[in-house]
Scaffold this motif. Structure first.
Motif, PDB file in Angstrom:
ATOM      1  N   GLN A   8      51.951  50.786  39.752  1.00  0.00           N
ATOM      2  CA  GLN A   8      52.177  51.781  38.709  1.00  0.00           C
ATOM      3  C   GLN A   8      51.424  53.066  39.046  1.00  0.00           C
ATOM      4  OE1 GLN A   8      51.325  50.004  34.829  1.00  0.00           O
ATOM      5  NE2 GLN A   8      51.821  47.954  35.623  1.00  0.00           N
ATOM      6  N   ARG A  53      58.586  47.728  40.982  1.00  0.00           N
ATOM      7  CA  ARG A  53      58.363  46.305  41.220  1.00  0.00           C
ATOM      8  C   ARG A  53      58.368  46.013  42.709  1.00  0.00           C
ATOM      9  NH1 ARG A  53      58.408  44.693  36.101  1.00  0.00           N
ATOM     10  NH2 ARG A  53      59.787  45.803  34.664  1.00  0.00           N
ATOM     11  N   GLY A  75      47.477  37.581  39.358  1.00  0.00           N
ATOM     12  CA  GLY A  75      47.569  37.683  37.908  1.00  0.00           C
ATOM     13  C   GLY A  75      46.281  37.948  37.202  1.00  0.00           C
ATOM     14  N   SER A  76      45.277  38.420  37.910  1.00  0.00           N
ATOM     15  CA  SER A  76      43.993  38.576  37.255  1.00  0.00           C
ATOM     16  C   SER A  76      43.936  39.842  36.409  1.00  0.00           C
ATOM     17  CB  SER A  76      42.860  38.573  38.279  1.00  0.00           C
ATOM     18  OG  SER A  76      43.055  39.596  39.234  1.00  0.00           O
ATOM     19  N   ARG A  77      44.404  40.953  36.959  1.00  0.00           N
ATOM     20  CA  ARG A  77      44.271  42.188  36.189  1.00  0.00           C
ATOM     21  C   ARG A  77      45.080  43.303  36.858  1.00  0.00           C
ATOM     22  NH1 ARG A  77      39.382  41.520  39.081  1.00  0.00           N
ATOM     23  NH2 ARG A  77      39.009  43.195  40.575  1.00  0.00           N
ATOM     24  N   LEU A  78      45.169  44.433  36.154  1.00  0.00           N
ATOM     25  CA  LEU A  78      45.738  45.654  36.712  1.00  0.00           C
ATOM     26  C   LEU A  78      44.575  46.448  37.281  1.00  0.00           C
ATOM     27  CD1 LEU A  78      48.456  47.219  36.897  1.00  0.00           C
ATOM     28  CD2 LEU A  78      47.712  48.476  34.868  1.00  0.00           C
ATOM     29  N   GLY A  90      36.456  54.712  39.807  1.00  0.00           N
ATOM     30  CA  GLY A  90      37.735  54.439  39.174  1.00  0.00           C
ATOM     31  C   GLY A  90      37.568  53.798  37.812  1.00  0.00           C
ATOM     32  N   LEU A  91      38.571  53.067  37.386  1.00  0.00           N
ATOM     33  CA  LEU A  91      38.528  52.354  36.113  1.00  0.00           C
ATOM     34  C   LEU A  91      38.229  50.884  36.377  1.00  0.00           C
ATOM     35  CD1 LEU A  91      40.650  54.814  35.515  1.00  0.00           C
ATOM     36  CD2 LEU A  91      41.082  53.490  33.456  1.00  0.00           C
ATOM     37  N   PHE A 136      42.928  49.688  39.287  1.00  0.00           N
ATOM     38  CA  PHE A 136      43.156  51.109  39.502  1.00  0.00           C
ATOM     39  C   PHE A 136      42.396  51.614  40.716  1.00  0.00           C
ATOM     40  CE2 PHE A 136      45.358  52.529  35.669  1.00  0.00           C
ATOM     41  CZ  PHE A 136      45.231  51.419  34.869  1.00  0.00           C
ATOM     42  N   GLY A 137      42.995  52.591  41.394  1.00  0.00           N
ATOM     43  CA  GLY A 137      42.298  53.302  42.440  1.00  0.00           C
ATOM     44  C   GLY A 137      41.440  54.405  41.852  1.00  0.00           C
ATOM     45  N   SER A 185      35.755  45.106  44.064  1.00  0.00           N
ATOM     46  CA  SER A 185      36.194  46.044  45.089  1.00  0.00           C
ATOM     47  C   SER A 185      37.505  46.660  44.652  1.00  0.00           C
ATOM     48  CB  SER A 185      36.363  45.346  46.428  1.00  0.00           C
ATOM     49  OG  SER A 185      37.352  44.363  46.340  1.00  0.00           O
ATOM     50  N   GLN A 186      37.773  47.867  45.101  1.00  0.00           N
ATOM     51  CA  GLN A 186      38.971  48.571  44.711  1.00  0.00           C
ATOM     52  C   GLN A 186      40.169  47.966  45.425  1.00  0.00           C
ATOM     53  OE1 GLN A 186      37.321  50.239  41.974  1.00  0.00           O
ATOM     54  NE2 GLN A 186      39.210  51.306  42.366  1.00  0.00           N
ATOM     55  N   TYR A 216      38.503  49.449  29.434  1.00  0.00           N
ATOM     56  CA  TYR A 216      38.077  49.880  30.749  1.00  0.00           C
ATOM     57  C   TYR A 216      36.938  50.874  30.581  1.00  0.00           C
ATOM     58  CZ  TYR A 216      42.278  48.035  33.087  1.00  0.00           C
ATOM     59  OH  TYR A 216      43.262  47.225  33.595  1.00  0.00           O
ATOM     60  N   LEU A 230      56.670  52.677  36.991  1.00  0.00           N
ATOM     61  CA  LEU A 230      56.346  51.337  37.498  1.00  0.00           C
ATOM     62  C   LEU A 230      57.408  50.952  38.503  1.00  0.00           C
ATOM     63  CD1 LEU A 230      55.358  48.220  35.388  1.00  0.00           C
ATOM     64  CD2 LEU A 230      57.200  48.066  37.073  1.00  0.00           C
ATOM     65  N   ASN A 264      53.818  44.435  40.940  1.00  0.00           N
ATOM     66  CA  ASN A 264      54.304  45.801  40.777  1.00  0.00           C
ATOM     67  C   ASN A 264      53.180  46.784  41.037  1.00  0.00           C
ATOM     68  OD1 ASN A 264      52.955  46.688  38.131  1.00  0.00           O
ATOM     69  ND2 ASN A 264      54.012  44.826  37.446  1.00  0.00           N
ATOM     70  N   TYR A 298      50.799  50.448  30.757  1.00  0.00           N
ATOM     71  CA  TYR A 298      49.804  50.457  29.695  1.00  0.00           C
ATOM     72  C   TYR A 298      49.851  51.795  28.942  1.00  0.00           C
ATOM     73  CZ  TYR A 298      47.365  46.412  31.781  1.00  0.00           C
ATOM     74  OH  TYR A 298      47.024  45.174  32.261  1.00  0.00           O
ATOM     75  N   GLU A 324      36.164  42.546  34.903  1.00  0.00           N
ATOM     76  CA  GLU A 324      35.343  42.725  36.106  1.00  0.00           C
ATOM     77  C   GLU A 324      33.872  42.979  35.788  1.00  0.00           C
ATOM     78  OE1 GLU A 324      36.839  46.004  38.321  1.00  0.00           O
ATOM     79  OE2 GLU A 324      35.412  45.831  39.951  1.00  0.00           O
ATOM     80  N   GLU A 327      49.318  45.510  40.075  1.00  0.00           N
ATOM     81  CA  GLU A 327      49.291  44.231  39.363  1.00  0.00           C
ATOM     82  C   GLU A 327      49.400  43.148  40.432  1.00  0.00           C
ATOM     83  OE1 GLU A 327      51.862  43.577  35.766  1.00  0.00           O
ATOM     84  OE2 GLU A 327      52.467  41.816  36.920  1.00  0.00           O
ATOM     85  N   TYR A 384      48.979  42.634  24.361  1.00  0.00           N
ATOM     86  CA  TYR A 384      47.895  42.765  25.331  1.00  0.00           C
ATOM     87  C   TYR A 384      47.077  44.009  25.027  1.00  0.00           C
ATOM     88  CZ  TYR A 384      45.419  43.226  29.762  1.00  0.00           C
ATOM     89  OH  TYR A 384      44.446  43.329  30.721  1.00  0.00           O
ATOM     90  N   ARG A 427      50.816  41.244  29.178  1.00  0.00           N
ATOM     91  CA  ARG A 427      49.776  41.422  30.195  1.00  0.00           C
ATOM     92  C   ARG A 427      50.366  41.831  31.535  1.00  0.00           C
ATOM     93  NH1 ARG A 427      45.667  36.611  32.231  1.00  0.00           N
ATOM     94  NH2 ARG A 427      44.487  37.857  33.715  1.00  0.00           N
ATOM     95  N   PHE A 428      51.556  41.342  31.845  1.00  0.00           N
ATOM     96  CA  PHE A 428      52.134  41.587  33.163  1.00  0.00           C
ATOM     97  C   PHE A 428      53.495  42.267  33.046  1.00  0.00           C
ATOM     98  CE2 PHE A 428      48.754  39.351  34.859  1.00  0.00           C
ATOM     99  CZ  PHE A 428      48.644  38.074  34.331  1.00  0.00           C
ATOM    100  N   LEU A 472      37.750  47.040  34.571  1.00  0.00           N
ATOM    101  CA  LEU A 472      38.097  46.260  33.388  1.00  0.00           C
ATOM    102  C   LEU A 472      36.870  45.548  32.838  1.00  0.00           C
ATOM    103  CD1 LEU A 472      40.382  45.165  31.567  1.00  0.00           C
ATOM    104  CD2 LEU A 472      40.627  43.291  33.213  1.00  0.00           C
TER     105      LEU A 472
END
Lengths: 111, 113
Positions: free
Chosen positions: A33, A50, A96-99, B42-43, A101-102, A1-2, B35, A48, A31, B102, B59, A92, B31, B97-98, B45
């Protein structure tokens, strides 16, 4: 899901006007972005912010972050035709799984 | 110029064919990630790597393999192409990664017929 959802989906303005795009998200973040994507090109990182920051500036860009409302806004001042692009927010997550995007806002700046 | 380089830019595959999308970066980023971008979604992963020899699923990993033998390269392999894999693929890298933005490549537009 987004995670991030941009609003509006599309925005058309005249050169010289300001453009405001909004992003809402669902979970706690480290954070947020903003990226720009010109047609047929890759994404370019803009800024970015925070989770402990409320506002950030970069040239004609101003980003705000309201973690209590889980929302952010991107303001482009004195827009130019070259600002025509899609703008994406990405979060983010603290998990901590991933970045994530919308789906983006398509901005058109008319000369 | 420093950045992320993707090849090829365009590719047409027949269903069932395999191929490798190449990605290389010269910024010494630890990292790297892949995508896919689809209209209205959207994008998303696919896979990512936090360093040479370390990869993990994102994902939407099914149908794709990755490896990271060097810091610079992160190829994406399509094992048996399907029409559902028609998409634009982007490779991205970051210092970590964090906590960092990017850098994206210019993308590979893949059509599976």
């Amino acid at each position: 899901s987004q995670q991030g959802e941009e609003d509006p989906q599309a925005l058309s303005i005249q050169e010289g006007e300001n453009a405001t795009m909004n992003c809402s998200y669902k979970t706690s973040i480290n954070n947020l972005q903003w990226y720009r994507q010109n047609s047929g090109r890759g994404l370019v990182h803009l800024i970015l912010i925070r989770s402990n920051e409320r506002e950030k500036h970069s040239g004609r860009l101003r980003v705000t972050l309201d973690t209590s409302k889980k929302s952010s806004s991107l303001l482009i001042t004195a827009s130019r035709a070259a600002d025509t692009a899609s703008y994406f927010c990405a979060t983010e997550e603290t998990s901590g799984s991933r970045l994530t995007f919308g789906e983006g806002t398509q901005l058109t700046v008319n000369p | 110029n420093a950045g992320v380089t993707q090849t090829p830019k365009f590719q047409v595959l027949k269903t069932g064919q395999s191929m490798t999308l190449q990605c290389a970066q010269d910024m010494n980023h630890e990292y790297m990630s892949w995508y896919r971008q689809d209209p209205g979604m959207g994008l998303r992963l696919i896979h990512y790597s936090v360093g040479a020899g370390i990869t993990d699923q994102g994902e939407v990993p099914n149908g794709y393999n990755v490896s990271r033998s060097t810091t610079e390269d992160f190829p994406l392999r399509l094992l048996s192409a399907a029409p559902s894999q028609t998409s634009v693929y982007f490779c991205a890298s970051s210092y970590s990664r964090f906590g960092y933005g990017y850098t994206f490549g210019s993308g590979t537009r893949l059509t599976v017929v």
